[in-house]
Design an enzyme around this catalytic site. Structure first.
Site, short mmCIF file in Angstrom:
data_model
loop_
_atom_site.label_atom_id
_atom_site.label_comp_id
_atom_site.label_asym_id
_atom_site.label_seq_id
_atom_site.Cartn_x
_atom_site.Cartn_y
_atom_site.Cartn_z
N ASP A 36 -14.92 4.88 76.72
CA ASP A 36 -14.69 6.30 76.97
C ASP A 36 -15.26 6.72 78.32
OD1 ASP A 36 -13.37 6.68 74.66
OD2 ASP A 36 -14.92 7.81 73.61
N ASP A 294 20.62 23.49 106.70
CA ASP A 294 20.00 22.38 105.96
C ASP A 294 19.82 22.73 104.50
OD1 ASP A 294 19.80 20.61 108.02
OD2 ASP A 294 17.84 21.31 108.69
N GLY A 429 22.90 11.88 101.63
CA GLY A 429 23.93 10.93 101.23
C GLY A 429 24.39 9.98 102.31
N MET A 430 24.59 10.47 103.53
CA MET A 430 25.14 9.63 104.58
C MET A 430 24.18 8.50 104.97
SD MET A 430 28.14 10.31 105.22
CE MET A 430 28.41 9.37 106.72
#
Length: 508
Positions: A36, A294, A429-430
């Site tokens: 503990d 953005d 994504g790109m």
């Protein structure tokens, strides 16, 4: 009792030890079996501090079980009092040693006779409460102990400070970015012309607790720790408190207005509207960012939020209200305060999940397939397995979320940090796509995105080649949909025909 691979909130004694080790010159003695006593290691590893963790384990072993604990515990308290000369020693059992049902208050009274400093037993039910509730209770207990002691001795200062002032309550060791938030709140108070009277418990001395009633009001930035102490101070000393978390542009403004209102009720004459406008429009980049192209790229993207009440509720509101992101699921592990959480996020998300089971959250994330997750260290692990980016917004956290650089989440600088975190958490994504086009022959193979197990389906060569042509940022989704379709129809092998049929079925 259940065996847990992962716990969001630890056992009660961890909360008590967090409070005790946050104060200066306070020592904690843990009446516990070996196993503990991991708090020392955990704090030494995670908190970037030079000092040793002031916690000693009074080990429950077979000799103690045979003879009783009193002699050993009292000896340990008196020895530490002589060695370290702390202002206060806090004795806490753990849930394991509580089974012995010993009269620890009697041990404390006995040790107090020989100890020069104060000795206190943490008054926490180890079977009923978790780390956060225990921390809240222990902080209130220590505050109450020293204010009542000061009152008895007639040492409590009378009257308020000359200039408007505040106590900041709830900054603790091992908290999520607490040190950075504390610095940011001090800067904010300086800008508003409010003096900081005391910050507790982090870095505070228990001898200064008698000065708490001198402040004009209390600020409790985190709902989990500090509310009980603030309510006690309101009850006993008629001190108002603000419990609005200044996280995000809207809530920071609401918090500042509330503070201004409390000051004006006590005879000050302040107007913070111009300051709020100046900060929102020119100093904080977040409001400008949320209107930029953005951020518009993120509009409607799906997100899942999970954490403690304070951070999960605040983050849900920021994403939905300030950035136009679609929060599909908001959740918290603070089951004991679920009603407050539901009230806060009801309007800003589709689903609410109140759970301490990390598997349930992982399954929900796998089902929803969000573009990003905002959660704890555990959700980061889940995100890694599913290839979904995750921003960490709440404890429990690992070493990378105890940054050396300045990264507050509260106040106007906090809004900038959150905007960065949100934007950087969504996969652009790109980027993936371009890497795969121009990355030569070592492009990554298709990864199975399943929380529980690897795929049991076989993809033939043509189908695998076709899948590799799918852009990386949607490939996982295409793979999962195709496999789901194949299982429902009873196919054991996935061919081009199965792929096209699955595509037709989902209408993509």
């Amino acid at each position: 009792m259940k065996l847990a691979y992962w716990m969001y909130a630890g056992p009660a004694h961890i909360g008590t030890l967090r409070i005790a080790s946050s104060f200066k010159n306070v020592h904690a003695i843990m009446h516990a079996p070996l196993g503990d006593d991991y708090f020392n290691v955990m704090r030494s590893m995670l908190e970037r501090e030079r000092d040793f963790t002031p916690v000693t384990a009074s080990v429950v072993d077979r000799n103690v079980l045979a003879r009783g604990s009193q002699e050993k515990v009292v000896d340990n308290i008196v020895r530490k009092d002589q060695e370290e000369t702390p202002d206060l020693i806090v004795l806490t059992p753990t849930c394991t040693s509580s089974i012995l049902q010993e009269d620890l208050q009697n041990f404390v009274d006995r040790a107090q006779m020989d100890a020069k400093g104060d000795v206190m037993l943490a008054d926490v039910n180890h079977y009923r409460v978790n780390e956060l509730q225990a921390a809240d209770r222990t902080l209130q207990q220590i505050v109450q102990y020293y204010l009542e002691k000061g009152r008895k001795k007639g040492e409590l200062p009378t009257g308020k400070t000359e200039k408007p002032s505040v106590n900041i309550i709830g900054m603790t060791t091992l908290g999520f970015h607490n040190q950075h938030d504390c610095t940011e709140l001090k800067r904010l108070m300086a800008d508003l012309g409010i003096e900081v009277n005391e910050v507790i418990p982090e870095g505070a001395s228990v001898q200064n607790l008698k000065n708490l009633p001198r402040a004009w009001f209390n600020l409790v930035p985190y709902r989990e720790v500090g509310l009980m102490a603030a309510r006690y101070l309101e009850q006993e000393f008629s001190m108002p408190y603000v419990d609005i978390t200044p996280m995000g542009v809207v809530e920071t403004a609401r918090c500042i207005r509330k503070m201004g209102q409390l000051l004006n009720q006590q005879g000050a004459n302040v107007d913070y509207e111009e300051f709020i406008n100046q900060q929102t429009l020119y100093v904080s980049q977040a409001a400008w960012f949320s209107r930029s192209i953005d951020c518009q790229n993120l509009t409607g993207k799906k997100a899942v939020v999970f954490g403690d009440n304070t951070h999960a509720a605040a983050m849900t509101r920021i994403l939905a209200r300030e950035m136009g992101i679609h929060v599909v699921l908001a959740g918290t592990y603070c089951k004991y305060d679920a009603d407050w959480f539901k009230e806060q996020v009801r309007e800003y998300c589709d689903e609410i999940l109140i759970s301490e089971d990390h598997g349930e959250i992982a399954d929900a994330i796998a089902r929803i397939e969000p573009s990003a997750i905002f959660g704890t260290q555990m959700e980061r692990h889940v995100g890694k397995r599913l290839d979904i980016p995750c921003g960490v917004i709440a404890a429990p956290i690992h070493i990378q979320n105890f940054p050396i650089g300045y990264k507050p989440f509260l106040g106007y600088e906090g809004t900038n940090q959150i905007a960065d975190l949100v934007y950087n958490s969504f996969t652009l994504g790109m980027e993936d796509h371009l890497l795969e086009i121009f990355g030569g022959h070592d492009t990554k193979e298709v990864i199975t995105k399943s929380v529980s197990a690897d795929s049991d389906l076989n993809w033939n060569k043509e189908a695998q080649t076709e899948l590799n042509k799918v852009p990386g940022f949607v490939r996982g989704k295409v793979k999962r949909n195709t496999e789901k379709f194949a299982r429902e129809r009873g196919f054991s092998e996935i061919t081009l025909e199965v792929m096209y049929a699955a595509k037709e079925a989902v209408g993509a």
